[in-house]
Design an enzyme around this catalytic site. Structure first.
Site, PDB file in Angstrom:
ATOM      1  N   TYR A  83       0.808  -1.224   0.000  1.00 43.84           N
ATOM      2  CA  TYR A  83       0.000   0.000   0.000  1.00 43.84           C
ATOM      3  C   TYR A  83       0.841   1.274   0.000  1.00 43.84           C
ATOM      4  O   TYR A  83       0.300   2.362  -0.189  1.00 43.84           O
ATOM      5  CB  TYR A  83      -0.966   0.003   1.190  1.00 43.84           C
ATOM      6  CG  TYR A  83      -2.151  -0.895   0.954  1.00 43.84           C
ATOM      7  CD1 TYR A  83      -3.065  -0.642  -0.068  1.00 43.84           C
ATOM      8  CD2 TYR A  83      -2.354  -2.029   1.735  1.00 43.84           C
ATOM      9  CE1 TYR A  83      -4.137  -1.473  -0.304  1.00 43.84           C
ATOM     10  CE2 TYR A  83      -3.427  -2.871   1.506  1.00 43.84           C
ATOM     11  CZ  TYR A  83      -4.325  -2.587   0.487  1.00 43.84           C
ATOM     12  OH  TYR A  83      -5.386  -3.415   0.246  1.00 43.84           O
ATOM     13  N   GLU A 169     -11.187 -27.456   4.890  1.00 48.70           N
ATOM     14  CA  GLU A 169     -10.911 -26.603   3.737  1.00 48.70           C
ATOM     15  C   GLU A 169     -11.822 -25.384   3.686  1.00 48.70           C
ATOM     16  O   GLU A 169     -11.364 -24.262   3.467  1.00 48.70           O
ATOM     17  CB  GLU A 169     -11.066 -27.406   2.440  1.00 48.70           C
ATOM     18  CG  GLU A 169     -10.877 -26.565   1.187  1.00 48.70           C
ATOM     19  CD  GLU A 169     -11.061 -27.344  -0.096  1.00 48.70           C
ATOM     20  OE1 GLU A 169     -11.129 -26.708  -1.164  1.00 48.70           O
ATOM     21  OE2 GLU A 169     -11.125 -28.585  -0.046  1.00 48.70           O
ATOM     22  N   ASP A 230     -12.548 -30.991  -0.012  1.00 44.29           N
ATOM     23  CA  ASP A 230     -13.357 -31.326  -1.179  1.00 44.29           C
ATOM     24  C   ASP A 230     -12.726 -32.502  -1.921  1.00 44.29           C
ATOM     25  O   ASP A 230     -11.501 -32.696  -1.909  1.00 44.29           O
ATOM     26  CB  ASP A 230     -13.454 -30.139  -2.144  1.00 44.29           C
ATOM     27  CG  ASP A 230     -14.337 -29.012  -1.624  1.00 44.29           C
ATOM     28  OD1 ASP A 230     -15.149 -29.264  -0.711  1.00 44.29           O
ATOM     29  OD2 ASP A 230     -14.218 -27.884  -2.144  1.00 44.29           O
TER      30      ASP A 230
END
Length: 360
Positions: A83, A169, A230
């Protein structure tokens, strides 16, 4: 000589950072030594002179002395660097790669540069941790979970009550289990839930590694660690990152890997039955990206035919042959429901782990 001095004396790290930027990055390569005589290349992103000057300026401007640690940089977030000149760096990933390469070139961990990424992981469960300033973190007090702490601030962790650790997950699954207080109300006993919301960041990996190590304050107890992911190539990619480390950060893996983590699901036998399976039952088709990732994973040594992870290979082959994948939510469609499936799975896994321990 300056390079050798920087490697041997971390007290001069802020100056070494500038030396590395001058001596290495302007060559437009990433020399990442395994020893000074065995270079290999980490990232090969070209750094322009303008970016180099910006990094030098930012590094120079960040050299606030840490009390009691002469020459060391105060800890700062990598986002702070980005930034300061977002137009130049374009995205946070550019800064992260630069920091990783500097740490790799110096042969130190990223944390030694005192530049850290903001934690994204969440944790809830039956543990407490004492910080070096004497304060205590109770990870059971926030039902929705707390951010993973910086392990550099932790003096001790009490895991005496833990029977298991579950790495999840998906954030949505974590929040659902946390809201139901699964970690303290079910048959397997008290446990800990943790998520990195996808691929793990350094803070989450470091914290999980800390929990996996034997601690005298906890009677050298090491609770078993399981992963709920998954059923797709990315799920196994996440498991591989926890267990074996990140390809992009080889210099960090030795201190972050969790070799004992076990895969509890989702596997093919959790979603395939005698009945016909279809997309209506929660199965999805592999995308071209999924298939490409699966093929690349099958080429890895650990997933090779004679590799360490034969089960991973088998599951990847099933994904490719059936051209299917499934998310964790598919377990909610099971007759016994997701909660009961997880409870039974953890109970069986813990019983097996205890039996293996007794055999040895």
């Amino acid at each position: 000589m300056a390079f050798l001095y920087a490697r041997s004396n971390l007290a001069t790290l802020s100056n070494a950072w500038l030396m590395v930027i001058h001596s290495c990055l302007d060559k437009n390569i990433r020399a990442c030594p395994r020893g000074l005589d065995q270079p290999y290349y980490h990232h090969q992103t070209v750094i322009s002179p303008t970016e180099e000057e910006a990094l030098i300026e930012i590094a120079s401007g960040s050299q606030t002395k840490h009390a009691g640690m002469p020459g060391m940089l105060m800890g700062s977030a990598s986002s702070d660097i980005y930034y300061k000149d977002p137009t130049l760096f374009l995205n946070q990933g550019v800064v992260n790669r630069c920091v990783d390469d500097i740490a790799c070139t110096l042969g130190v961990q990223r944390a030694s540069l005192n530049v850290v990424a903001a934690a994204k992981g969440l944790v809830v469960g039956a543990i407490t941790a004492q910080r070096k300033d004497g304060s205590v973190i109770d990870f059971a007090c926030e039902s929705e979970g707390q951010l993973v702490p910086d392990v550099r601030e932790i003096r001790t962790v009490d895991v005496m009550e833990l029977k298991w650790i579950l790495v999840i997950e998906k954030e949505a699954t974590f929040r659902s289990l946390a809201a139901s207080a699964f970690w303290k109300t079910h048959k397997p006993g008290k446990g800990l839930l943790l998520t990195a919301k996808g691929y793990p960041d350094i803070s989450t990996r470091a914290f999980l590694r800390l929990l996996s190590e034997q601690q005298p304050e906890s009677g050298f107890a090491t609770p078993p660690i399981y992963a709920l992911l998954d059923f797709d190539p990315d799920g196994l990619g996440i498991l591989s990152t926890y267990k074996y480390g990140s390809i992009a950060m080889p210099h960090e893996n030795l201190h972050l890997n969790v070799p004992g983590i076990r895969w509890i699901g989702v596997r093919s036998n959790d979603i395939c039955s005698d009945s016909e399976t279809s997309e209506e039952q929660g199965l999805l088709r592999l995308t071209a990206r999924d298939r490409g990732k699966a093929v690349k994973m099958l080429e890895k040594e650990i997933v090779a035919e004679e590799g360490l992870e034969k089960e991973w290979r088998h599951e990847l082959q099933i994904m490719l042959m059936l051209n299917v994948k499934a998310e964790i939510q598919i377990l909610s469609e099971r007759e016994e429901g997701f909660g009961k499936w997880l409870e039974n799975g953890l109970t069986d896994e813990i019983s097996s782990a205890i039996a293996e321990t007794l055999e040895h």
